[in-house]
Design a protein around this motif. Structure first.
Motif, PDB file in Angstrom:
ATOM      1  N   ALA A 136       0.840  -1.200   0.000  1.00  0.00           N
ATOM      2  CA  ALA A 136       0.000   0.000   0.000  1.00  0.00           C
ATOM      3  C   ALA A 136       0.873   1.247   0.000  1.00  0.00           C
ATOM      4  CB  ALA A 136      -0.916   0.008   1.222  1.00  0.00           C
ATOM      5  N   THR A 137       0.262   2.338  -0.425  1.00  0.00           N
ATOM      6  CA  THR A 137       0.905   3.650  -0.362  1.00  0.00           C
ATOM      7  C   THR A 137       0.041   4.551   0.504  1.00  0.00           C
ATOM      8  OG1 THR A 137      -0.203   4.335  -2.394  1.00  0.00           O
ATOM      9  CG2 THR A 137       2.031   3.453  -2.605  1.00  0.00           C
ATOM     10  N   GLY A 138       0.651   5.637   0.954  1.00  0.00           N
ATOM     11  CA  GLY A 138      -0.091   6.568   1.786  1.00  0.00           C
ATOM     12  C   GLY A 138       0.366   7.989   1.550  1.00  0.00           C
ATOM     13  N   LYS A 139      -0.498   8.922   1.947  1.00  0.00           N
ATOM     14  CA  LYS A 139      -0.122  10.331   1.876  1.00  0.00           C
ATOM     15  C   LYS A 139      -0.836  11.080   2.992  1.00  0.00           C
ATOM     16  CE  LYS A 139      -3.529  11.330  -1.736  1.00  0.00           C
ATOM     17  NZ  LYS A 139      -3.724  11.833  -3.086  1.00  0.00           N
ATOM     18  N   ILE A 140      -0.144  12.084   3.508  1.00  0.00           N
ATOM     19  CA  ILE A 140      -0.721  12.989   4.500  1.00  0.00           C
ATOM     20  C   ILE A 140      -0.963  14.315   3.797  1.00  0.00           C
ATOM     21  CG2 ILE A 140      -0.379  14.211   6.674  1.00  0.00           C
ATOM     22  CD1 ILE A 140       1.423  11.911   7.595  1.00  0.00           C
ATOM     23  N   VAL A 141      -2.220  14.768   3.853  1.00  0.00           N
ATOM     24  CA  VAL A 141      -2.648  15.969   3.142  1.00  0.00           C
ATOM     25  C   VAL A 141      -3.377  16.893   4.116  1.00  0.00           C
ATOM     26  CG1 VAL A 141      -4.105  16.802   1.237  1.00  0.00           C
ATOM     27  CG2 VAL A 141      -2.931  14.616   1.031  1.00  0.00           C
ATOM     28  N   GLY A 142      -3.103  18.190   4.029  1.00  0.00           N
ATOM     29  CA  GLY A 142      -3.811  19.161   4.857  1.00  0.00           C
ATOM     30  C   GLY A 142      -5.273  19.228   4.485  1.00  0.00           C
ATOM     31  N   VAL A 143      -6.165  19.187   5.489  1.00  0.00           N
ATOM     32  CA  VAL A 143      -7.602  19.248   5.227  1.00  0.00           C
ATOM     33  C   VAL A 143      -7.979  20.617   4.662  1.00  0.00           C
ATOM     34  CG1 VAL A 143      -9.898  19.201   6.313  1.00  0.00           C
ATOM     35  CG2 VAL A 143      -8.186  17.474   6.933  1.00  0.00           C
ATOM     36  N   GLU A 144      -7.448  21.681   5.233  1.00  0.00           N
ATOM     37  CA  GLU A 144      -7.804  23.038   4.796  1.00  0.00           C
ATOM     38  C   GLU A 144      -7.035  23.484   3.556  1.00  0.00           C
ATOM     39  OE1 GLU A 144      -9.851  25.507   6.496  1.00  0.00           O
ATOM     40  OE2 GLU A 144     -10.682  23.860   7.667  1.00  0.00           O
ATOM     41  N   ASP A 145      -5.718  23.205   3.528  1.00  0.00           N
ATOM     42  CA  ASP A 145      -4.887  23.754   2.449  1.00  0.00           C
ATOM     43  C   ASP A 145      -4.645  22.792   1.286  1.00  0.00           C
ATOM     44  OD1 ASP A 145      -2.963  21.993   3.393  1.00  0.00           O
ATOM     45  OD2 ASP A 145      -1.636  23.543   4.161  1.00  0.00           O
ATOM     46  N   GLY A 146      -4.970  21.512   1.455  1.00  0.00           N
ATOM     47  CA  GLY A 146      -4.789  20.535   0.390  1.00  0.00           C
ATOM     48  C   GLY A 146      -3.345  20.205   0.060  1.00  0.00           C
ATOM     49  N   LYS A 147      -2.397  20.748   0.834  1.00  0.00           N
ATOM     50  CA  LYS A 147      -0.979  20.496   0.561  1.00  0.00           C
ATOM     51  C   LYS A 147      -0.573  19.094   0.992  1.00  0.00           C
ATOM     52  CE  LYS A 147       0.719  25.233   0.940  1.00  0.00           C
ATOM     53  NZ  LYS A 147       1.573  26.150   1.716  1.00  0.00           N
ATOM     54  N   LEU A 148       0.391  18.553   0.266  1.00  0.00           N
ATOM     55  CA  LEU A 148       0.959  17.249   0.580  1.00  0.00           C
ATOM     56  C   LEU A 148       2.075  17.437   1.607  1.00  0.00           C
ATOM     57  CD1 LEU A 148       1.013  14.203  -0.146  1.00  0.00           C
ATOM     58  CD2 LEU A 148       2.713  14.780  -1.899  1.00  0.00           C
ATOM     59  N   TYR A 149       1.980  16.741   2.747  1.00  0.00           N
ATOM     60  CA  TYR A 149       2.959  16.870   3.827  1.00  0.00           C
ATOM     61  C   TYR A 149       3.898  15.670   3.925  1.00  0.00           C
ATOM     62  CZ  TYR A 149       0.779  21.134   5.246  1.00  0.00           C
ATOM     63  OH  TYR A 149       0.325  22.429   5.245  1.00  0.00           O
ATOM     64  N   ALA A 150       3.436  14.494   3.542  1.00  0.00           N
ATOM     65  CA  ALA A 150       4.293  13.305   3.597  1.00  0.00           C
ATOM     66  C   ALA A 150       3.684  12.205   2.740  1.00  0.00           C
ATOM     67  CB  ALA A 150       4.451  12.823   5.038  1.00  0.00           C
ATOM     68  N   THR A 151       4.542  11.285   2.329  1.00  0.00           N
ATOM     69  CA  THR A 151       4.095  10.092   1.605  1.00  0.00           C
ATOM     70  C   THR A 151       4.738   8.876   2.254  1.00  0.00           C
ATOM     71  OG1 THR A 151       5.909  10.167   0.004  1.00  0.00           O
ATOM     72  CG2 THR A 151       3.871  11.331  -0.588  1.00  0.00           C
ATOM     73  N   GLY A 152       4.222   7.704   1.911  1.00  0.00           N
ATOM     74  CA  GLY A 152       4.799   6.487   2.451  1.00  0.00           C
ATOM     75  C   GLY A 152       4.434   5.283   1.599  1.00  0.00           C
ATOM     76  N   SER A 153       5.090   4.182   1.904  1.00  0.00           N
ATOM     77  CA  SER A 153       4.776   2.904   1.270  1.00  0.00           C
ATOM     78  C   SER A 153       5.002   1.802   2.296  1.00  0.00           C
ATOM     79  CB  SER A 153       5.655   2.671   0.038  1.00  0.00           C
ATOM     80  OG  SER A 153       7.019   2.657   0.397  1.00  0.00           O
ATOM     81  N   THR A 154       4.294   0.699   2.122  1.00  0.00           N
ATOM     82  CA  THR A 154       4.421  -0.414   3.064  1.00  0.00           C
ATOM     83  C   THR A 154       4.259  -1.750   2.356  1.00  0.00           C
ATOM     84  OG1 THR A 154       3.718  -1.255   5.234  1.00  0.00           O
ATOM     85  CG2 THR A 154       1.975  -0.627   3.724  1.00  0.00           C
ATOM     86  N   THR A 155       4.813  -2.766   2.971  1.00  0.00           N
ATOM     87  CA  THR A 155       4.552  -4.154   2.620  1.00  0.00           C
ATOM     88  C   THR A 155       4.084  -4.855   3.885  1.00  0.00           C
ATOM     89  OG1 THR A 155       6.294  -4.137   0.949  1.00  0.00           O
ATOM     90  CG2 THR A 155       5.518  -6.298   1.689  1.00  0.00           C
ATOM     91  N   CYS A 156       2.969  -5.544   3.782  1.00  0.00           N
ATOM     92  CA  CYS A 156       2.412  -6.294   4.913  1.00  0.00           C
ATOM     93  C   CYS A 156       2.374  -7.774   4.563  1.00  0.00           C
ATOM     94  CB  CYS A 156       0.995  -5.827   5.227  1.00  0.00           C
ATOM     95  SG  CYS A 156       0.870  -4.109   5.773  1.00  0.00           S
ATOM     96  N   ILE A 157       2.484  -8.612   5.589  1.00  0.00           N
ATOM     97  CA  ILE A 157       2.327 -10.050   5.407  1.00  0.00           C
ATOM     98  C   ILE A 157       0.912 -10.431   5.830  1.00  0.00           C
ATOM     99  CG2 ILE A 157       3.314 -10.586   7.671  1.00  0.00           C
ATOM    100  CD1 ILE A 157       4.419 -13.180   6.398  1.00  0.00           C
TER     101      ILE A 157
END
Length: 162
Positions: A136-157
């Motif tokens: 999976a991938t992820g992103k943190i986005v500001g609710v008010e400003d819509g800016k991207l603050y961080a991204t991520g990726s993961t592998t799960c078993i």
């Protein structure tokens, strides 16, 4: 509902039999509906489950003073925990009844500092879910400003206990 769900007792989590009795999507839907408790770590880090659908989870929260490092910025662990929660729970929406999952590894890219008290959404999205792994991938986005603050990726078993 079986006794081991403990939906009215936030200091108790569902037992193994309860977890295995439903799919991961059903589990996450019950958490969203307050029929099962939220993960205790979410309270301490000031975030909660905002939406659930197959292949996508959204957590919403706001870091505060208690989440700062000594230099006054929001600690990277806050970003990491929030992203791990959203990405792994997105994978959980694909876990079949009778199975469990856990994070094998995850990566975080902090793009900009989140101001203290700012409301953000963390969106986890499944890229792949098979019999034994989920990505999976992820992103943190500001609710008010819509800016991207961080991204991520993961592998799960994904595992079926014996």
């Amino acid at each position: 509902m079986p006794d081991n769900f403990f939906p009215d007792h936030p200091d108790q989590l569902p037992g193994r039999d309860a977890i295995l009795s439903m799919s991961g999507l059903e589990f996450m839907q019950k958490v969203l509906a307050n029929e099962l408790p939220m993960a205790p770590i979410a309270g301490g880090l000031n975030y909660g489950l905002h939406s659930v659908k197959l292949d996508e989870i959204v957590f919403r929260g706001a870091p505060g003073f208690n989440h700062m490092n000594p230099s006054g910025a929001i600690h990277g662990g806050w970003y990491g925990t929030l992203l791990d929660s959203a990405m792994a729970c997105a994978v959980m929406t694909r876990v079949p009844k009778g199975s469990v999952y856990t994070t094998l590894e995850y990566k975080v890219n902090i793009i900009r500092s989140i101001p203290s008290g700012m409301l953000v959404d963390c969106i986890g999205t499944v890229e792949h879910a098979g019999r034994s792994t989920g990505v999976a991938t992820g992103k943190i986005v500001g609710v008010e400003d819509g800016k991207l603050y961080a991204t991520g990726s993961t592998t799960c078993i994904i595992m079926t206990p014996k």
